[in-house]
Design a protein around this motif. Structure first.
Motif, short mmCIF file in Angstrom:
data_model
loop_
_atom_site.label_atom_id
_atom_site.label_comp_id
_atom_site.label_asym_id
_atom_site.label_seq_id
_atom_site.Cartn_x
_atom_site.Cartn_y
_atom_site.Cartn_z
N LYS A 98 0.80 -1.22 0.00
CA LYS A 98 0.00 0.00 0.00
C LYS A 98 0.83 1.27 0.00
CE LYS A 98 -3.49 -2.52 2.61
NZ LYS A 98 -4.24 -2.64 3.88
N SER A 99 2.12 1.14 0.27
CA SER A 99 2.97 2.31 0.33
C SER A 99 4.40 1.90 0.01
CB SER A 99 2.91 2.92 1.74
OG SER A 99 3.71 4.08 1.83
N GLY A 100 5.10 2.71 -0.77
CA GLY A 100 6.47 2.39 -1.14
C GLY A 100 7.37 2.20 0.06
N HIS A 101 8.37 1.35 -0.09
CA HIS A 101 9.27 1.05 1.01
C HIS A 101 10.68 0.86 0.46
CE1 HIS A 101 10.99 -0.59 4.63
NE2 HIS A 101 9.82 -0.52 5.27
N LYS A 102 11.60 1.69 0.91
CA LYS A 102 12.97 1.66 0.37
C LYS A 102 13.73 0.40 0.77
CE LYS A 102 14.06 5.67 2.11
NZ LYS A 102 14.86 6.87 2.47
N ASN A 103 13.27 -0.31 1.79
CA ASN A 103 14.01 -1.48 2.27
C ASN A 103 13.55 -2.78 1.64
OD1 ASN A 103 16.10 -2.47 3.95
ND2 ASN A 103 14.59 -3.28 5.38
N GLY A 156 -0.06 1.27 13.32
CA GLY A 156 -0.44 2.60 12.85
C GLY A 156 0.47 3.19 11.79
N THR A 157 1.42 2.39 11.29
CA THR A 157 2.34 2.93 10.28
C THR A 157 1.65 3.20 8.96
OG1 THR A 157 3.01 0.65 9.74
CG2 THR A 157 4.40 1.87 11.26
N TYR A 158 0.56 2.50 8.69
CA TYR A 158 -0.26 2.79 7.51
C TYR A 158 -1.71 2.66 7.94
CZ TYR A 158 -2.16 2.92 2.82
OH TYR A 158 -2.88 3.29 1.70
N MET A 159 -2.48 3.72 7.75
CA MET A 159 -3.88 3.73 8.14
C MET A 159 -4.75 3.99 6.93
SD MET A 159 -3.69 6.03 11.62
CE MET A 159 -2.43 5.77 12.86
N ASN A 160 -5.80 3.16 6.77
CA ASN A 160 -6.76 3.42 5.69
C ASN A 160 -8.13 2.90 6.07
OD1 ASN A 160 -6.08 0.64 5.41
ND2 ASN A 160 -6.59 0.67 3.25
#
Length: 248
Positions: A145-150, A244-248
């Motif tokens: 759901k969200s880009g992640h550099k790792n 809570g690092t990604y909320m939708n």
């Protein structure tokens, strides 16, 4: 005993989140067929399940091979004569930028994380349709759901595919009393964090609103909810378990 008398297949269940899922389902009454490639680790999980008084069979195989799913479903039917629950947990991650990513590695991640889910779903669905009942739980990731550099781009892409597959199967199977949902873990404390430096570890925690990492048990508890009758008016959903690092 939320799953008393139920039969579950759990892929990728030799360690980490998959192991916690298998043990949690067993503690709540389920008999299991566990899937993986490490005989020693799977046998240890099976022994732990059996010590609870539950039945547990080990099935060795690579989820990228469709035959693994077919044979696992056939074994489960032979042993228990039904399949109530499938948890598609098997997954891998690679760490690479897009430009450095080898195409073979791109394909390998999609084969395990996405294609494996399809193979196992296709293998169990005819049996679930015949009984007009089933619960499928797919383990995704907040990286979908969200880009992640790792993470390599293949990881997020594969998990985004899992999220769509969850919704598609939920809609397609809704007329057969088959529920298809997902769980989307964020930063979870597994063996993977042994690769982290202390600085990176603390940085991850600082970016979590709850200021802590999750545990495999946190994920397993949500899988239990989705696999049980408590979720009987939920389908096509993927539940975030990420502090809570990604909320939708």
């Amino acid at each position: 005993m939320l799953l008393e008398g139920k039969v579950a297949i759990v892929s990728g269940s030799s360690r980490g989140i998959g192991k916690s899922i298998a043990l949690t389902l067993a503690k709540n009454g389920a008999s299991l067929v566990i899937i993986g490639t490490n005989t020693k680790l799977l046998t240890e999980v099976a022994n732990e399940v059996q010590s609870m008084g539950r039945q547990c069979a080990v099935h060795l195989g690579d989820v990228t091979n469709p035959e693994t799913a077919t044979l696992a479903a056939e074994k489960t039917m032979s042993l228990f004569n039904k399949i109530d629950i499938l948890v598609n947990n098997a997954g891998i991650n690679m760490r690479s930028s897009t430009l450095d990513l080898k195409l073979d590695d791109w394909q390998k991640v999609l084969d395990v994380n996405l294609n494996g889910n399809l193979y196992f779903s296709k293998a169990v669905l005819p049996y679930m349709i015949e009984r007009n009942y089933g619960k499928i739980v797919n383990v995704s990731s907040s990286t979908a759901k969200s880009g992640h550099k790792n993470a390599a781009p293949s990881y997020g892409a594969s998990k985004a595919g899992v999220d769509y597959l969850t919704r598609h199967l939920a809609l397609e199977m809704s007329g057969h009393n088959i529920y298809v949902n997902g769980v989307s873990p964020g930063p979870i404390e597994t063996d993977m964090i042994k690769q982290w430096t202390e600085e990176y570890h603390q940085n991850v925690i600082s970016n979590v609103p709850l200021k802590k990492l999750g545990t495999p048990q946190n994920v397993a508890d949500v899988v239990l909810f989705l696999a049980s009758s408590m979720s009987d008016f939920i389908t096509g959903e993927t539940i975030n378990v990420n502090g809570g690092t990604y909320m939708n």
